[in-house]
Design a protein around this motif. Structure first.
Motif, PDB file in Angstrom:
ATOM      1  N   LEU A 158      23.221 -35.925 -20.276  1.00 46.76           N
ATOM      2  CA  LEU A 158      24.525 -35.833 -20.923  1.00 46.76           C
ATOM      3  C   LEU A 158      24.497 -36.635 -22.221  1.00 46.76           C
ATOM      4  CD1 LEU A 158      26.922 -36.281 -17.848  1.00 46.76           C
ATOM      5  CD2 LEU A 158      26.323 -34.153 -19.033  1.00 46.76           C
ATOM      6  N   GLU A 159      24.795 -35.982 -23.324  1.00 49.76           N
ATOM      7  CA  GLU A 159      24.867 -36.636 -24.628  1.00 49.76           C
ATOM      8  C   GLU A 159      25.795 -35.823 -25.523  1.00 49.76           C
ATOM      9  OE1 GLU A 159      21.177 -36.428 -26.883  1.00 49.76           O
ATOM     10  OE2 GLU A 159      20.417 -34.922 -25.471  1.00 49.76           O
ATOM     11  N   GLU A 160      26.339 -36.484 -26.516  1.00 55.77           N
ATOM     12  CA  GLU A 160      27.281 -35.795 -27.391  1.00 55.77           C
ATOM     13  C   GLU A 160      26.586 -34.657 -28.126  1.00 55.77           C
ATOM     14  OE1 GLU A 160      29.140 -38.811 -29.804  1.00 55.77           O
ATOM     15  OE2 GLU A 160      30.669 -39.169 -28.256  1.00 55.77           O
ATOM     16  N   GLY A 161      27.293 -33.536 -28.253  1.00 53.09           N
ATOM     17  CA  GLY A 161      26.760 -32.373 -28.939  1.00 53.09           C
ATOM     18  C   GLY A 161      26.143 -31.336 -28.035  1.00 53.09           C
ATOM     19  N   ILE A 162      26.019 -31.614 -26.720  1.00 53.20           N
ATOM     20  CA  ILE A 162      25.425 -30.624 -25.821  1.00 53.20           C
ATOM     21  C   ILE A 162      26.334 -29.398 -25.713  1.00 53.20           C
ATOM     22  CG2 ILE A 162      24.087 -32.288 -24.495  1.00 53.20           C
ATOM     23  CD1 ILE A 162      26.281 -32.214 -22.339  1.00 53.20           C
ATOM     24  N   PRO A 163      25.766 -28.248 -25.321  1.00 48.24           N
ATOM     25  CA  PRO A 163      26.559 -27.019 -25.253  1.00 48.24           C
ATOM     26  C   PRO A 163      27.743 -27.114 -24.299  1.00 48.24           C
ATOM     27  CG  PRO A 163      24.223 -26.525 -25.153  1.00 48.24           C
ATOM     28  CD  PRO A 163      24.344 -28.005 -25.031  1.00 48.24           C
ATOM     29  N   SER A 164      28.850 -26.518 -24.714  1.00 48.62           N
ATOM     30  CA  SER A 164      30.038 -26.414 -23.881  1.00 48.62           C
ATOM     31  C   SER A 164      30.741 -25.125 -24.243  1.00 48.62           C
ATOM     32  CB  SER A 164      30.965 -27.613 -24.125  1.00 48.62           C
ATOM     33  OG  SER A 164      32.156 -27.497 -23.374  1.00 48.62           O
ATOM     34  N   VAL A 165      31.023 -24.288 -23.250  1.00 48.43           N
ATOM     35  CA  VAL A 165      31.709 -23.025 -23.558  1.00 48.43           C
ATOM     36  C   VAL A 165      33.051 -23.340 -24.207  1.00 48.43           C
ATOM     37  CG1 VAL A 165      30.519 -21.750 -21.745  1.00 48.43           C
ATOM     38  CG2 VAL A 165      32.680 -22.873 -21.242  1.00 48.43           C
TER      39      VAL A 165
END
Length: 240
Positions: free
Chosen positions: A27-34
């Motif tokens: 988990l880190e900022e910028g990872i894919p999210s619908v």
């Protein structure tokens, strides 16, 4: 030594002989999210550099962030299968997993029942109580770079007849290394409704499935969230 102590000792020795494969994205900022889901955030609250005695962060995210499991509540609005992630029997999320290589399925395409049956004929049969993982190879597009993210574009998924075949086979869980078990653009979500409606849980955003043989021992532990429609998990497989 009692029988129970002997069993635990044997299990510990067995685990020590097996290889642990992490199937979880960091988990880190910028990872894919619908687009309809909350994005992941990581905010520093205490810091040694600021003179604080400890270090800690606040995290903010949706229930379906990163590698996660869907509870029936995610799509099922009523009936016997309408329950939250806190009510999912934990033993159903642990056990024998069958990993099916479907890297020949192209972008936006779906895995059919026939595809699964052909794989079983060449490898091992799916048995009642199994967990079934689909390796599309889509995790190669996973990225924490917002400007270079192909992961959410035209991913493949499971056809309605394939989902029905899995529930008929009485599997406990279905997982994939794509953003969702339904292919991108699916408006009626046939796989979600079929699987969750039959209390077959769904795990999405897996990784490293190419490291698994056809059979492994899978562990997937969600947070115990009351009224939760799902939860991030740490997914791990044990292999010979």
């Amino acid at each position: 030594m009692s029988d129970s102590e002997s069993t635990v000792s044997e299990a510990v020795q067995l685990f020590a002989q097996l290889e642990w494969v992490d199937l979880t994205h960091s988990l880190e900022e910028g990872i894919p999210s619908v687009p309809s889901h909350a994005r992941y955030g990581h905010t520093l609250y205490q810091s040694y550099d600021r003179g604080d005695p400890a270090c800690h962060y606040r995290i903010s995210m949706g229930e379906h962030t990163g590698t996660h499991v869907d509870a029936p509540l995610h799509f099922i609005s009523d009936g016997a299968a309408h329950y939250d992630i806190a009510s999912v029997p934990i033993h159903r999320l642990v056990g024998r997993a069958v990993t099916i290589d479907v890297t020949d399925v192209g972008p936006g395409e779906t895995v059919s029942r026939e595809h699964i049956e052909e794989w079983e004929a060449e490898h091992v049969p799916i048995e009642p109580g199994d967990r079934v993982l689909f390796q599309f190879g889509w995790d190669r597009y996973w990225s924490a770079d917002d400007d270079a993210n192909e992961f959410l574009s035209d991913w493949p998924g499971l056809a309605a007849d394939a989902a029905a075949y899995l529930t008929e086979s009485d599997v406990r869980l279905v997982g994939c290394d794509t953003a969702a078990i339904d292919a991108a653009g699916a408006e009626e979500f046939p796989a979600h409704y079929e699987l969750l409606g039959n209390e077959t849980y769904i795990i999405e955003n897996l990784t490293n499935l190419e490291k698994l043989p056809p059979e492994s021992l899978l562990f997937t532990f969600p947070l115990k969230i009351e009224e939760g429609s799902g939860s991030p998990i740490r997914a791990v497989a044990l292999v010979d």
